[in-house]
Design an enzyme around this catalytic site. Structure first.
Site, PDB file in Angstrom:
ATOM      1  N   ALA A 204     -42.203   8.083  89.590  1.00  0.00           N
ATOM      2  CA  ALA A 204     -42.612   7.357  89.127  1.00  0.00           C
ATOM      3  C   ALA A 204     -41.201   5.932  89.214  1.00  0.00           C
ATOM      4  CB  ALA A 204     -41.453   7.612  87.789  1.00  0.00           C
TER       5      ALA A 204
ATOM      6  N   ILE B  63     -39.837   3.641  87.547  1.00  0.00           N
ATOM      7  CA  ILE B  63     -38.867   4.096  86.665  1.00  0.00           C
ATOM      8  C   ILE B  63     -37.619   4.229  86.677  1.00  0.00           C
ATOM      9  CG2 ILE B  63     -39.396   5.815  85.098  1.00  0.00           C
ATOM     10  CD1 ILE B  63     -37.911   2.491  83.519  1.00  0.00           C
ATOM     11  N   ALA B  64     -38.201   5.588  87.724  1.00  0.00           N
ATOM     12  CA  ALA B  64     -36.642   5.629  88.530  1.00  0.00           C
ATOM     13  C   ALA B  64     -36.233   5.234  90.049  1.00  0.00           C
ATOM     14  CB  ALA B  64     -37.454   7.367  88.647  1.00  0.00           C
TER      15      ALA B  64
ATOM     16  N   SER C  85     -42.925  15.182  92.950  1.00  0.00           N
ATOM     17  CA  SER C  85     -43.786  15.041  92.684  1.00  0.00           C
ATOM     18  C   SER C  85     -45.127  15.801  92.979  1.00  0.00           C
ATOM     19  CB  SER C  85     -44.307  14.181  93.231  1.00  0.00           C
ATOM     20  OG  SER C  85     -45.334  13.065  93.152  1.00  0.00           O
TER      21      SER C  85
ATOM     22  N   LYS D 119     -37.478   8.319  77.165  1.00  0.00           N
ATOM     23  CA  LYS D 119     -38.175   8.983  75.901  1.00  0.00           C
ATOM     24  C   LYS D 119     -39.027   8.206  75.530  1.00  0.00           C
ATOM     25  CE  LYS D 119     -39.275   4.537  76.911  1.00  0.00           C
ATOM     26  NZ  LYS D 119     -40.665   4.058  76.892  1.00  0.00           N
TER      27      LYS D 119
ATOM     28  N   ASP E 142     -44.798   3.788  74.096  1.00  0.00           N
ATOM     29  CA  ASP E 142     -45.043   3.507  75.580  1.00  0.00           C
ATOM     30  C   ASP E 142     -43.147   2.410  74.746  1.00  0.00           C
ATOM     31  OD1 ASP E 142     -44.711   3.078  77.779  1.00  0.00           O
ATOM     32  OD2 ASP E 142     -45.213   1.136  77.822  1.00  0.00           O
TER      33      ASP E 142
END
Length: 323
Positions: free
Chosen positions: A12, A14-15, A36, A96, A178
């Site tokens: 992802a 964000i990672a 993945s 989250k 989100d």
């Protein structure tokens, strides 16, 4: 903490941009593996200097050298893979919202207890020291009695084909899950409670789609609040705490990491205005915090209680607003 070995479930963004650099920056361990199901793991691992790439999450969870996993999957997959990781004996830091309702949270907590592992929700803003400063100001009476809170999180999300996962209801998308979860979580932190009353309005791009704009009114005892989120407005991630004698404005409440400067805590009283600058690395602090939980084998009960309050409140908002 130097010996902690992390695996990342999901290739992802964000990672890539936030959590993996934070783990390394904070010295919170080694990012050893990524998985993945879409075939992106090898290229992702090569780009980021990660030694192991797996074509399935099951393979990563079977790796005996992975100690802890960071779950960066779509919202509907969070609880499922957090439970699976715990059952595999891995500690879990999950993006989250960690769950979509209290039933999922019960299952996650039960799996963690059975396995004796640490599980936590990755609300990175909780770890910025500006919140400690805010608590000190409130406890010291800087703005008198806290009367109402206004909090907003907005950004513009392009409509594309295929649609972004944030616009897919089957993956737990929508503005509330989100980004609206941040103001909800902040109110749970401020009050230490769930709301007594709620009101919800929302907008969808099309019937049956996700809600792309959501506004919530809430009451926590005598405290009232207005919370807003959308995928359709210029970026804003702020909170305004209005008291009987002044106001605390947090223009960098949730995404202080976007600024190449300290977060700002603005205190306004009558004709007096003071801007306090609070330096911090919320993603790095989060990585350090969770690594310490793993190292010591001790949970953070306040963090866990806040996660439960937020999950309950989000579930209530979703039910009331048919989100």
């Amino acid at each position: 903490m130097d010996g902690l070995r992390w695996g990342v479930l999901g290739a992802a963004g964000i990672a890539r941009t936030a959590m993996i650099p934070a783990i390394r920056r904070a010295g919170a361990g080694e990012v050893l593996a990524v998985s993945s199901a879409s075939g992106r793991a090898p290229g992702y691992a090569a780009d980021l200097g990660i030694a192991r790439a797996y074509g399935s999450h099951e393979e990563l969870l079977a790796d005996p050298e992975v100690d802890v996993v960071y779950v960066a999957l779509p919202n509907t997959e969070h609880a499922r893979w957090t439970v699976a990781a715990a059952e595999a004996g891995k500690h879990v830091l999950c993006e989250k919202p960690i769950v979509l309702g209290l039933a999922e949270l019960d299952a996650v907590e039960a799996a963690a207890r059975r396995a004796g592992v640490q599980v936590a929700e990755a609300f990175m803003y909780r770890h910025h020291p500006q919140l400690r400063r805010v608590r000190e100001l409130l406890d010291g009476g800087a703005i008198g009695e806290l009367v109402t809170v206004e909090s907003s999180f907005h950004f513009t999300l392009a409509r594309t084909e295929p649609p972004n996962i944030r616009l897919r209801r089957d993956l737990g998308g929508g503005a509330l899950n989100d980004i609206g979860c941040y103001p909800v979580d902040l109110l749970g932190w401020l009050t230490g409670s769930e709301p007594d009353d709620l009101g919800v309005v929302s907008h969808r791009d099309e019937p049956g789609g996700v809600a792309t704009r959501v506004s919530v009114t809430a009451r926590y005892g005598a405290l009232t609040a207005n919370l807003h989120c959308s995928f359709d407005a210029a970026f804003r991630a702020e909170a305004r705490l209005i008291g009987s004698e002044g106001t605390i404005h947090l223009p960098d409440a949730f995404r202080a990491d976007r600024r190449d400067a300290p977060a700002r805590v603005v205190v306004e009283r009558s004709e007096d205005r003071e801007v306090l600058e609070v330096d911090g690395d919320q993603y790095g602090a989060q990585a350090t915090w969770f690594a310490e939980r793993v190292r010591t084998g001790t949970a953070d009960p306040e963090h866990a209680a806040l996660t439960r309050r937020t999950a309950a409140t989000l579930e209530g908002i979703a039910r009331l607003g048919d989100l």
